[in-house]
Design an enzyme around this catalytic site. Sequence first.
Site, PDB file in Angstrom:
ATOM      1  N   ASP A   1      84.913 108.200  26.690  1.00 28.91           N
ATOM      2  CA  ASP A   1      85.658 109.063  27.608  1.00 28.91           C
ATOM      3  C   ASP A   1      86.498 108.163  28.509  1.00 28.91           C
ATOM      4  O   ASP A   1      86.905 107.090  28.081  1.00 28.91           O
ATOM      5  CB  ASP A   1      84.697 109.958  28.397  1.00 28.91           C
ATOM      6  CG  ASP A   1      85.318 111.296  28.793  1.00 28.91           C
ATOM      7  OD1 ASP A   1      86.378 111.272  29.440  1.00 28.91           O
ATOM      8  OD2 ASP A   1      84.756 112.349  28.453  1.00 28.91           O
TER       9      ASP A   1
ATOM     10  N   GLY B   1      88.520 104.667  24.436  1.00 25.22           N
ATOM     11  CA  GLY B   1      88.244 105.632  25.487  1.00 25.22           C
ATOM     12  C   GLY B   1      89.430 106.543  25.708  1.00 25.22           C
ATOM     13  O   GLY B   1      90.315 106.680  24.861  1.00 25.22           O
ATOM     14  N   HIS B   2      89.438 107.157  26.882  1.00 22.88           N
ATOM     15  CA  HIS B   2      90.489 108.121  27.221  1.00 22.88           C
ATOM     16  C   HIS B   2      91.412 107.596  28.306  1.00 22.88           C
ATOM     17  O   HIS B   2      92.109 108.374  28.949  1.00 22.88           O
ATOM     18  CB  HIS B   2      89.863 109.442  27.663  1.00 22.88           C
ATOM     19  CG  HIS B   2      89.139 110.152  26.575  1.00 22.88           C
ATOM     20  ND1 HIS B   2      88.489 111.358  26.782  1.00 22.88           N
ATOM     21  CD2 HIS B   2      88.944 109.844  25.267  1.00 22.88           C
ATOM     22  CE1 HIS B   2      87.930 111.761  25.646  1.00 22.88           C
ATOM     23  NE2 HIS B   2      88.185 110.842  24.712  1.00 22.88           N
ATOM     24  N   GLY B   3      91.395 106.297  28.543  1.00 21.42           N
ATOM     25  CA  GLY B   3      92.283 105.709  29.527  1.00 21.42           C
ATOM     26  C   GLY B   3      91.682 105.677  30.924  1.00 21.42           C
ATOM     27  O   GLY B   3      90.473 105.787  31.111  1.00 21.42           O
TER      28      GLY B   3
END
Length: 533
Positions: A358, A380-382
Amino acid sequence: MALADHPLAPAPSPSVNHHRAVPTPAPSQSVGHHGTVPTPAPGPSVNHHGTIPASAASPSVDHHGTVPAPSPSLNVLAPSPSPSINHHGIVPAPSPSPSVNHHGAVPAPSPSPSPSISHHGNVSAPAPSPSVVHHRTVPTPAPSPSVDHHGPGPAPTPQGGIFDVEDYGAVGDGKTDSTTAFSSAWEEACSHPGESAVFIPAGTFFVGHLILQGPCHKGESPKVDIQGTLRAPRRFISSKTMNWIVFRNLRGVNITGKIETAILDGQGEETWGEICRKHSRCNGIPSTLKFNNVSGGTINNMALLNSKGFHIGLYRSNNIHVYNVNITAPGDSPNTDGIHVSHSKNISISSSRIGVGDDCVSIGPGSNNITVTDIECGPGHGISVGSLGKNDHEENVAMIKISNCKISGTQNGARVKTWPGSSRSIASSIVFEDIIMDNVSNPIIIDQEYCPSGTCKTHKPSQVKISNLLFKNISGTYTSKYAVSLLCSRAVACENISLFNIDLSSNSSETARTGGLNIEGSIESLEIFNSDF
């Protein structure tokens, strides 16, 4: 009536200097405070702590080492030995010994004999004693039992204030439950009157749910030194266990270790499979390490892996620095944010490597003055501000700066995200600066229709006001359709959005033909300078 006028007053005695033996005066009797004549009796003098040195009577020694002849009667230089009473009124059993003060030196002289009086006014009988010059120490007496001021005390404090969990029963074999030992070591360290540290040596320690809380002695918290691995249960018995290890209501918590061996293993694989992937969201999944109401502290030099939920959570905390941590979980592990901040201020996150399923770092409601710098993020999601607006009446977000980071192979890069149908709040003064993107989808994105579950009230616009948002000096490559996506609320316009020195190139020929900018919703004042995307 003055003592000199009393009918039973002693005869005067000759004056003696400090360096000469005392001539033998005429026998006389000592007079008590109230005019009664106490019966002389030899007795030991006891120090302030109630310890009675057992020793034979010995002659005193003057400054030059000569032994004066003992005087059979009144001594004008030394107080009369008597059964001394300690601070609490307990009279030790008498045994003959010289009078000794706190440090073993012979007490200073007194001008005339008088009964010994305790701190509580009890009068003990005087007795004759040899003349002693008060600058020499008494020969070492035979051992005797020691008595404490306040009776039996706690167990001996570990040397140097170090509280080793193995001393409390922890076993580093990876399977013995050491939860109680960790709690006991913390409680002892927390109440220690001085600097203290909980020490976790090399080994693998199986530890269940822990709450390490304060306040501690004088408001200062023990240091936690981790040299081994802490391993969580694969599943927690109670579904209400929201966190694995919690530090709560503390000041000055410093958690450190040796990054090669200091590991918090959340063992989240079973949780991801049985709970998260069977549902649209992982709600109520325990975080590995949680700071709750902590003021001042650090987390550094350790690794966290495979958390069931967030790896590190900072909640209602102030002045916390997280640095030199290594956080890892599979790229498809749900809701395993590296570091999540909410309802906190003055937080610094730096010099760390984070690759999870995430957000590498997520900054939630109520966050103020948060800096994130020198982070390697991916998978991940930054790095995200948000999500915001999920709950009613959320606190505002302000003064956020993310800089000098590298983001690689993530689903998003620099992101602000809010839920549709939210209540009103504000997110302002946010900066993403000096960031390198490497094969990132959505390298720059505002998403005010964030809905990971697919069941949101998307027909209701977000009420989170985004303003004064700067993207500056961002370069690299991207794999999505757009380099910049500004998906603002239809009801509350984004305001003062600036893009300076943006240099992003697509790795897809199809993307190059369609263009790099996507705008939806309402924007007031959009500036783009010296940019190519």
